[in-house]
Design a protein around this motif. Sequence first.
Motif, PDB file in Angstrom:
ATOM      1  N   GLU A  76       1.265  -1.351   0.149  1.00  0.00           N
ATOM      2  CA  GLU A  76      -0.064  -0.057   0.639  1.00  0.00           C
ATOM      3  C   GLU A  76       0.855   1.268  -0.073  1.00  0.00           C
ATOM      4  O   GLU A  76       2.550   1.216   1.003  1.00  0.00           O
ATOM      5  CB  GLU A  76      -0.617   0.397   1.157  1.00  0.00           C
ATOM      6  CG  GLU A  76      -2.055   1.388   0.988  1.00  0.00           C
ATOM      7  CD  GLU A  76      -2.896   0.784   2.217  1.00  0.00           C
ATOM      8  OE1 GLU A  76      -3.676   1.909   2.917  1.00  0.00           O
ATOM      9  OE2 GLU A  76      -2.839  -0.169   3.137  1.00  0.00           O
ATOM     10  N   PHE A  77       0.425   2.081  -0.438  1.00  0.00           N
ATOM     11  CA  PHE A  77       1.456   3.223  -1.258  1.00  0.00           C
ATOM     12  C   PHE A  77      -0.225   5.134  -1.096  1.00  0.00           C
ATOM     13  O   PHE A  77      -1.282   4.773  -0.845  1.00  0.00           O
ATOM     14  CB  PHE A  77       1.858   3.471  -2.430  1.00  0.00           C
ATOM     15  CG  PHE A  77       3.102   2.421  -2.801  1.00  0.00           C
ATOM     16  CD1 PHE A  77       4.474   2.466  -2.265  1.00  0.00           C
ATOM     17  CD2 PHE A  77       2.885   1.080  -2.696  1.00  0.00           C
ATOM     18  CE1 PHE A  77       5.367   1.861  -2.782  1.00  0.00           C
ATOM     19  CE2 PHE A  77       3.493  -0.107  -3.060  1.00  0.00           C
ATOM     20  CZ  PHE A  77       4.762   0.584  -2.714  1.00  0.00           C
ATOM     21  N   LEU A  78       0.776   5.881  -0.849  1.00  0.00           N
ATOM     22  CA  LEU A  78       0.363   7.269  -1.146  1.00  0.00           C
ATOM     23  C   LEU A  78       1.289   8.103  -2.182  1.00  0.00           C
ATOM     24  O   LEU A  78       2.228   7.516  -2.550  1.00  0.00           O
ATOM     25  CB  LEU A  78       0.494   8.246   0.183  1.00  0.00           C
ATOM     26  CG  LEU A  78      -0.463   7.626   1.762  1.00  0.00           C
ATOM     27  CD1 LEU A  78      -0.165   9.143   2.601  1.00  0.00           C
ATOM     28  CD2 LEU A  78      -1.974   7.838   1.091  1.00  0.00           C
ATOM     29  N   PHE A  79       0.444   8.275  -3.183  1.00  0.00           N
ATOM     30  CA  PHE A  79       0.936   9.663  -4.042  1.00  0.00           C
ATOM     31  C   PHE A  79       0.720  10.553  -3.837  1.00  0.00           C
ATOM     32  O   PHE A  79      -0.794  11.057  -3.459  1.00  0.00           O
ATOM     33  CB  PHE A  79       0.406   9.312  -5.391  1.00  0.00           C
ATOM     34  CG  PHE A  79       1.401   9.374  -6.719  1.00  0.00           C
ATOM     35  CD1 PHE A  79       2.423   9.120  -6.743  1.00  0.00           C
ATOM     36  CD2 PHE A  79       1.230  10.817  -6.878  1.00  0.00           C
ATOM     37  CE1 PHE A  79       3.321   9.792  -7.828  1.00  0.00           C
ATOM     38  CE2 PHE A  79       1.484  11.932  -7.958  1.00  0.00           C
ATOM     39  CZ  PHE A  79       3.188  11.117  -8.349  1.00  0.00           C
ATOM     40  N   LEU A  80       1.684  10.864  -3.625  1.00  0.00           N
ATOM     41  CA  LEU A  80       1.512  12.585  -3.596  1.00  0.00           C
ATOM     42  C   LEU A  80       1.168  14.063  -5.192  1.00  0.00           C
ATOM     43  O   LEU A  80       2.948  13.866  -5.367  1.00  0.00           O
ATOM     44  CB  LEU A  80       1.752  13.774  -1.982  1.00  0.00           C
ATOM     45  CG  LEU A  80       2.720  12.810  -0.804  1.00  0.00           C
ATOM     46  CD1 LEU A  80       3.775  13.412   0.092  1.00  0.00           C
ATOM     47  CD2 LEU A  80       1.236  12.335  -0.500  1.00  0.00           C
ATOM     48  N   VAL A  87       5.069   6.813  -2.026  1.00  0.00           N
ATOM     49  CA  VAL A  87       4.837   7.043  -0.217  1.00  0.00           C
ATOM     50  C   VAL A  87       5.046   5.667   0.201  1.00  0.00           C
ATOM     51  O   VAL A  87       3.444   5.688   0.355  1.00  0.00           O
ATOM     52  CB  VAL A  87       4.869   8.203   0.851  1.00  0.00           C
ATOM     53  CG1 VAL A  87       5.171   7.407   2.007  1.00  0.00           C
ATOM     54  CG2 VAL A  87       5.043   9.482   0.507  1.00  0.00           C
ATOM     55  N   GLN A  88       5.908   4.797   0.552  1.00  0.00           N
ATOM     56  CA  GLN A  88       5.602   3.283   0.841  1.00  0.00           C
ATOM     57  C   GLN A  88       5.106   3.647   2.440  1.00  0.00           C
ATOM     58  O   GLN A  88       5.719   3.801   3.626  1.00  0.00           O
ATOM     59  CB  GLN A  88       6.313   2.376   0.652  1.00  0.00           C
ATOM     60  CG  GLN A  88       5.792   0.640   0.877  1.00  0.00           C
ATOM     61  CD  GLN A  88       7.216   0.499   0.434  1.00  0.00           C
ATOM     62  OE1 GLN A  88       8.156  -0.004   0.611  1.00  0.00           O
ATOM     63  NE2 GLN A  88       6.837  -1.546   0.544  1.00  0.00           N
ATOM     64  N   LEU A  89       3.331   3.018   2.553  1.00  0.00           N
ATOM     65  CA  LEU A  89       2.969   2.574   3.728  1.00  0.00           C
ATOM     66  C   LEU A  89       3.425   1.405   4.077  1.00  0.00           C
ATOM     67  O   LEU A  89       3.972   0.857   3.575  1.00  0.00           O
ATOM     68  CB  LEU A  89       1.692   2.580   3.984  1.00  0.00           C
ATOM     69  CG  LEU A  89       0.523   3.811   3.036  1.00  0.00           C
ATOM     70  CD1 LEU A  89      -0.370   3.887   3.127  1.00  0.00           C
ATOM     71  CD2 LEU A  89       1.487   5.031   3.829  1.00  0.00           C
ATOM     72  N   PRO A  90       4.090   1.571   5.873  1.00  0.00           N
ATOM     73  CA  PRO A  90       3.686   0.807   6.280  1.00  0.00           C
ATOM     74  C   PRO A  90       2.993  -0.408   5.768  1.00  0.00           C
ATOM     75  O   PRO A  90       1.831  -0.807   6.185  1.00  0.00           O
ATOM     76  CB  PRO A  90       3.589   0.491   7.976  1.00  0.00           C
ATOM     77  CG  PRO A  90       3.444   2.016   8.150  1.00  0.00           C
ATOM     78  CD  PRO A  90       3.555   2.531   6.678  1.00  0.00           C
ATOM     79  N   HIS A  91       3.338  -1.983   6.374  1.00  0.00           N
ATOM     80  CA  HIS A  91       2.630  -3.366   6.275  1.00  0.00           C
ATOM     81  C   HIS A  91       1.654  -3.709   6.915  1.00  0.00           C
ATOM     82  O   HIS A  91       2.416  -3.916   7.909  1.00  0.00           O
ATOM     83  CB  HIS A  91       3.849  -4.183   5.583  1.00  0.00           C
ATOM     84  CG  HIS A  91       3.298  -5.237   4.948  1.00  0.00           C
ATOM     85  ND1 HIS A  91       3.040  -5.570   3.326  1.00  0.00           N
ATOM     86  CD2 HIS A  91       2.886  -7.043   5.068  1.00  0.00           C
ATOM     87  CE1 HIS A  91       1.999  -6.729   3.533  1.00  0.00           C
ATOM     88  NE2 HIS A  91       2.783  -7.697   4.409  1.00  0.00           N
ATOM     89  N   TRP A 145      -3.488  10.084  -3.649  1.00  0.00           N
ATOM     90  CA  TRP A 145      -4.245   8.697  -4.418  1.00  0.00           C
ATOM     91  C   TRP A 145      -3.386   7.526  -3.109  1.00  0.00           C
ATOM     92  O   TRP A 145      -2.661   8.339  -3.101  1.00  0.00           O
ATOM     93  CB  TRP A 145      -3.474   8.397  -5.090  1.00  0.00           C
ATOM     94  CG  TRP A 145      -4.442   9.223  -6.536  1.00  0.00           C
ATOM     95  CD1 TRP A 145      -3.310   9.569  -7.242  1.00  0.00           C
ATOM     96  CD2 TRP A 145      -5.895   8.710  -6.772  1.00  0.00           C
ATOM     97  NE1 TRP A 145      -4.924  10.189  -8.345  1.00  0.00           N
ATOM     98  CE2 TRP A 145      -6.042   9.945  -8.200  1.00  0.00           C
ATOM     99  CE3 TRP A 145      -6.785   8.131  -6.211  1.00  0.00           C
ATOM    100  CZ2 TRP A 145      -6.652  10.087  -8.777  1.00  0.00           C
ATOM    101  CZ3 TRP A 145      -7.935   8.925  -6.638  1.00  0.00           C
ATOM    102  CH2 TRP A 145      -7.967   9.294  -8.442  1.00  0.00           C
ATOM    103  N   ASN A 146      -4.569   7.008  -2.181  1.00  0.00           N
ATOM    104  CA  ASN A 146      -4.004   5.627  -2.006  1.00  0.00           C
ATOM    105  C   ASN A 146      -4.079   4.453  -2.704  1.00  0.00           C
ATOM    106  O   ASN A 146      -4.709   4.701  -3.565  1.00  0.00           O
ATOM    107  CB  ASN A 146      -5.222   5.585  -0.774  1.00  0.00           C
ATOM    108  CG  ASN A 146      -4.925   3.613  -0.109  1.00  0.00           C
ATOM    109  OD1 ASN A 146      -5.436   3.054  -0.586  1.00  0.00           O
ATOM    110  ND2 ASN A 146      -4.191   4.036   1.400  1.00  0.00           N
ATOM    111  N   ILE A 147      -2.801   3.902  -2.554  1.00  0.00           N
ATOM    112  CA  ILE A 147      -2.833   2.556  -4.271  1.00  0.00           C
ATOM    113  C   ILE A 147      -2.499   1.627  -3.442  1.00  0.00           C
ATOM    114  O   ILE A 147      -1.840   1.524  -2.223  1.00  0.00           O
ATOM    115  CB  ILE A 147      -1.283   3.531  -4.657  1.00  0.00           C
ATOM    116  CG1 ILE A 147      -1.696   4.395  -5.540  1.00  0.00           C
ATOM    117  CG2 ILE A 147      -1.697   2.316  -5.588  1.00  0.00           C
ATOM    118  CD1 ILE A 147      -0.634   5.021  -6.133  1.00  0.00           C
TER     119      ILE A 147
END
Length: 249
Positions: A76-80, A87-91, A145-147
Amino acid sequence: MRDVAFSTDRAPSRAWGEFVKSVSDDAYHFIGCEEFCTHFRADSAEWDEFSACWDGLTQDLYMNDQGLYRYRRYGEFLFLISERQLVQLPHGPYHQPEYINNLNGGVMRNFDPLDHVFVKNGFFKGLMEDLSLMFGAVEGGVEKWNIKLHPYRIRAAVGMQGRPTPEGVHRDGVDYIAVLMIRRKNIIGGETCVTTNDGVPLRALTLARPKDMLVFDDRRVMHGVSPIECVADSCDAYRDVLVVAFTRC
């Protein structure tokens, strides 16, 4: 796990007008591999490194149909948008409500994380930027975006079909979806259908070649994929795809 951030520094792809118009007007758009290589960034060495990651997927142990045919990982990531930063989110676990996924929903599913090579790959980072900007142009006014990333391998064997969408024609409960073909080996089947939310067929097509891609508005259409079967029993048979889910934050 701490956040891992990295920025893309290449210019965004041009000539997205047709893609944006189709998704805006029709809620879906098919991008063949030739178009993909023209409008997206597809360095061959980066692609080879990226596609090799599918050989390291691990078995999905959460299949309520008792199927042993699905292999995957999850991230899971965020794109700014303004920073052009991914940005990679904690697993963590993946969850869908039962009303979205009537087969495997309602439970926390703990899949193995994306591996380091996948996350740092230049093709992957460029694709996430391009898709984030393209869907941002469709949606308008998006800041981030949440990806959610789902690389899948669906296997088939003699006497065992592989089922890319065992839940049937469905929606994923997000805003936009991109489905990118990585490879098909020794199989027949795997036709994708796109329907209205009322089940009226809109398009049927097979993602047949590496870099064939289908994008769609998950709020306005539903999708499903027919089972696959192996052609010859003397070698592996599988369908590798990347499913990318975008939700406006």
